[in-house]
Scaffold this motif. Structure first.
Motif, PDB file in Angstrom:
ATOM      1  N   GLN A 135       0.900  -1.367   0.010  1.00  0.00           N
ATOM      2  CA  GLN A 135      -0.086  -0.079  -0.134  1.00  0.00           C
ATOM      3  C   GLN A 135       0.901   1.277   0.064  1.00  0.00           C
ATOM      4  O   GLN A 135       2.030   1.145   0.572  1.00  0.00           O
ATOM      5  N   GLN A 136       0.365   2.125  -0.655  1.00  0.00           N
ATOM      6  CA  GLN A 136       1.043   3.666  -0.514  1.00  0.00           C
ATOM      7  C   GLN A 136       0.267   4.366   0.418  1.00  0.00           C
ATOM      8  O   GLN A 136      -1.005   4.573   0.460  1.00  0.00           O
ATOM      9  N   ILE A 137       0.858   4.822   1.467  1.00  0.00           N
ATOM     10  CA  ILE A 137       0.075   5.482   2.600  1.00  0.00           C
ATOM     11  C   ILE A 137       0.165   7.230   2.474  1.00  0.00           C
ATOM     12  O   ILE A 137       1.445   7.574   2.202  1.00  0.00           O
ATOM     13  N   GLN A 138      -0.657   7.911   2.492  1.00  0.00           N
ATOM     14  CA  GLN A 138      -0.571   9.304   2.621  1.00  0.00           C
ATOM     15  C   GLN A 138      -0.812  10.022   3.935  1.00  0.00           C
ATOM     16  O   GLN A 138      -1.626   9.632   4.688  1.00  0.00           O
ATOM     17  N   HIS A 139       0.357  10.858   4.026  1.00  0.00           N
ATOM     18  CA  HIS A 139       0.151  11.613   5.217  1.00  0.00           C
ATOM     19  C   HIS A 139       0.174  12.941   4.471  1.00  0.00           C
ATOM     20  O   HIS A 139       1.091  13.637   4.328  1.00  0.00           O
ATOM     21  N   PRO A 140      -1.178  13.956   5.004  1.00  0.00           N
ATOM     22  CA  PRO A 140      -1.230  15.201   4.770  1.00  0.00           C
ATOM     23  C   PRO A 140      -0.320  15.891   5.512  1.00  0.00           C
ATOM     24  O   PRO A 140      -0.254  15.825   6.574  1.00  0.00           O
ATOM     25  N   ILE A 141       0.496  16.868   4.635  1.00  0.00           N
ATOM     26  CA  ILE A 141       1.332  17.994   5.526  1.00  0.00           C
ATOM     27  C   ILE A 141       0.491  19.433   5.567  1.00  0.00           C
ATOM     28  O   ILE A 141       0.455  19.938   6.480  1.00  0.00           O
ATOM     29  N   ARG A 142       0.141  19.738   4.275  1.00  0.00           N
ATOM     30  CA  ARG A 142      -0.369  21.163   4.374  1.00  0.00           C
ATOM     31  C   ARG A 142      -1.316  21.182   2.957  1.00  0.00           C
ATOM     32  O   ARG A 142      -0.894  20.615   1.869  1.00  0.00           O
ATOM     33  N   THR A 143      -2.514  21.982   3.090  1.00  0.00           N
ATOM     34  CA  THR A 143      -3.302  22.265   1.761  1.00  0.00           C
ATOM     35  C   THR A 143      -3.351  23.858   1.749  1.00  0.00           C
ATOM     36  O   THR A 143      -3.675  24.518   2.685  1.00  0.00           O
ATOM     37  N   HIS A 144      -2.913  24.328   0.526  1.00  0.00           N
ATOM     38  CA  HIS A 144      -3.046  25.731   0.487  1.00  0.00           C
ATOM     39  C   HIS A 144      -3.960  26.264  -1.004  1.00  0.00           C
ATOM     40  O   HIS A 144      -3.766  25.580  -1.946  1.00  0.00           O
ATOM     41  N   THR A 145      -4.866  27.081  -0.658  1.00  0.00           N
ATOM     42  CA  THR A 145      -5.705  27.335  -1.743  1.00  0.00           C
ATOM     43  C   THR A 145      -5.769  28.885  -2.008  1.00  0.00           C
ATOM     44  O   THR A 145      -5.656  29.531  -0.850  1.00  0.00           O
ATOM     45  N   VAL A 146      -5.582  29.175  -3.316  1.00  0.00           N
ATOM     46  CA  VAL A 146      -5.960  30.501  -3.344  1.00  0.00           C
ATOM     47  C   VAL A 146      -6.966  31.010  -4.481  1.00  0.00           C
ATOM     48  O   VAL A 146      -7.160  30.040  -5.566  1.00  0.00           O
TER      49      VAL A 146
END
Length: 385
Positions: A135-146
């Motif tokens: 499996q590929q495990i995703q750990h979110p670090i940051r979401t940035h939206t403009v």
């Protein structure tokens, strides 16, 4: 029974279908059919024609990351109504990751920046991706939206994320543009130095990755246990929020919006205002922790342009946060309320739960504090250039 499996990508640029023969893995592709993704009548007609010409045993569907829950439900319901055997639903990031090989995820190539556009904004999602078994495990670090979909919005977004990463000493492994015009991305990147390889994934690429996943996991997908669409996104057994979530105000004080130790999912709204006269934009920064707890770095930053100019303290800006336990379902909405009129400006961003992949020692270091007695606070204003 048909021996054809398929990957279907529905994106803002159209519908892409890739078929793969389960016997030998050979590909067959349909042409891209331009379609506005939320015109459901057109979607239904297009899907019926597409799968009449390309029947398949089962399908893996991939949808834009920034679709909200209602939009996602309507599309999945439309696909199901056409009798298409959808066994798995990816978002575009999941589809891209599913197409990666083991050799692409070495210990030194883990931090990925995914950039995706919508008709109203650009969103960058920073993820730490690693292998755990198969499996590929995703750990979110940051979401940035403009907010905004102009060239300048894209340049601003990428520049701010790269600058933030350099301050945090993160080593970026790859930048991936998801369903963004190559020419637009190329021109934007000519204004910024990117210290890593750059990749582009259009709808056809994402459909091919989804079809390849269907081929690699055909036996698993054929299992009749749960024929309903499911998400590839990782979920965690965490019925309660382990930490408060706060908004950083203009003086740096964290204003709690979501209390810790409440059951997930949880949604809260808070009314804020501006810090300067005639402010035309605001930046809402969300952090883990509160005024009595250790503050973790900003996990989401949302920049809203187009505010109606007013003296400071007068604008009514609502921030709504919905937090779930998994990769999907969490969101931030920011809007300026105008009495007796539609919102002057509004943005809604989908993001993964900030609690996914949070280290145990970090969870234990957060404590629940008393809620700050503010009904109106001051949003941190962006510096004027």
């Amino acid at each position: 029974m048909s021996n054809v499996l398929s990957g279907l990508c529905i994106s803002k640029s159209g519908i892409d279908l890739h078929c793969i023969t389960s016997k030998d893995g050979s590909f067959e592709s349909s042409g891209n059919e331009p379609l506005y993704v939320m015109v459901l009548a057109s979607l239904s007609t297009s899907l019926a024609a597409l799968f009449s010409a390309h029947p398949s045993e089962l399908m893996v569907l991939t949808l834009p990351t920034q679709l909200n829950a209602r939009e996602r439900y309507l599309i999945e319901a439309t696909v199901k109504a056409e009798g298409i055997n959808t066994r798995l639903v990816f978002d575009h990031i999941d589809a891209y990751i599913s197409g990666m090989t083991l050799t692409e995820l070495t210990p030194d190539t883990r931090i990925f920046l995914f950039v995706e556009g919508t008709p109203t904004n650009f969103t960058a999602r920073l993820l730490n991706i690693r292998h755990q078994g198969s499996q590929q495990i995703q750990h979110p670090i940051r979401t940035h939206t403009v907010s905004g979909n102009s060239f300048s919005s894209l340049v601003e977004l990428i520049g701010q994320v790269i600058a933030w990463m350099q301050l945090q000493n993160y080593k970026l492994s790859r930048v991936v543009f998801l369903d963004i015009d190559r020419k637009t991305a190329h021109v934007a990147l000519s204004h910024i130095t990117i210290p890593c390889p750059i990749f582009h994934a259009c709808g056809a690429d994402l459909a091919r990755y989804a079809a390849a996943y269907a081929f690699a996991h055909a036996e698993e997908l054929r299992e009749p246990d749960d024929p309903s669409p499911t998400s590839m996104g990782m979920t965690i057994a965490m019925p309660m929020a382990p930490s408060p979530i706060s908004i950083l105000t203009a003086d740096g004080t964290p204003l709690q919006i979501v209390p810790g130790h409440d059951c997930l999912p949880i949604g809260q709204s808070i009314l804020l205002t501006t810090a300067r006269d005639n402010q035309s934009r605001v930046a809402v920064e969300l952090v883990l922790g509160n005024h009595t707890a250790e503050i973790c770095g900003v996990f989401s930053k949302v920049v809203l342009d187009g505010l109606k100019p007013m003296p400071k303290g007068q604008p009514r800006i609502w921030v709504t946060v919905m937090i779930t336990a998994g990769q999907q379902g969490s969101k931030v909405e920011v809007l300026q309320e105008i009495k007796g009129a539609p919102p002057a400006a509004r943005i809604e961003v989908q993001l993964p739960s900030p609690f996914v992949g949070l280290p145990t020692d970090k969870i234990q270091s957060y404590v629940r504090g008393d809620h700050l007695p503010h009904t109106v606070a001051v949003i941190r204003a962006l510096p004027e250039d």
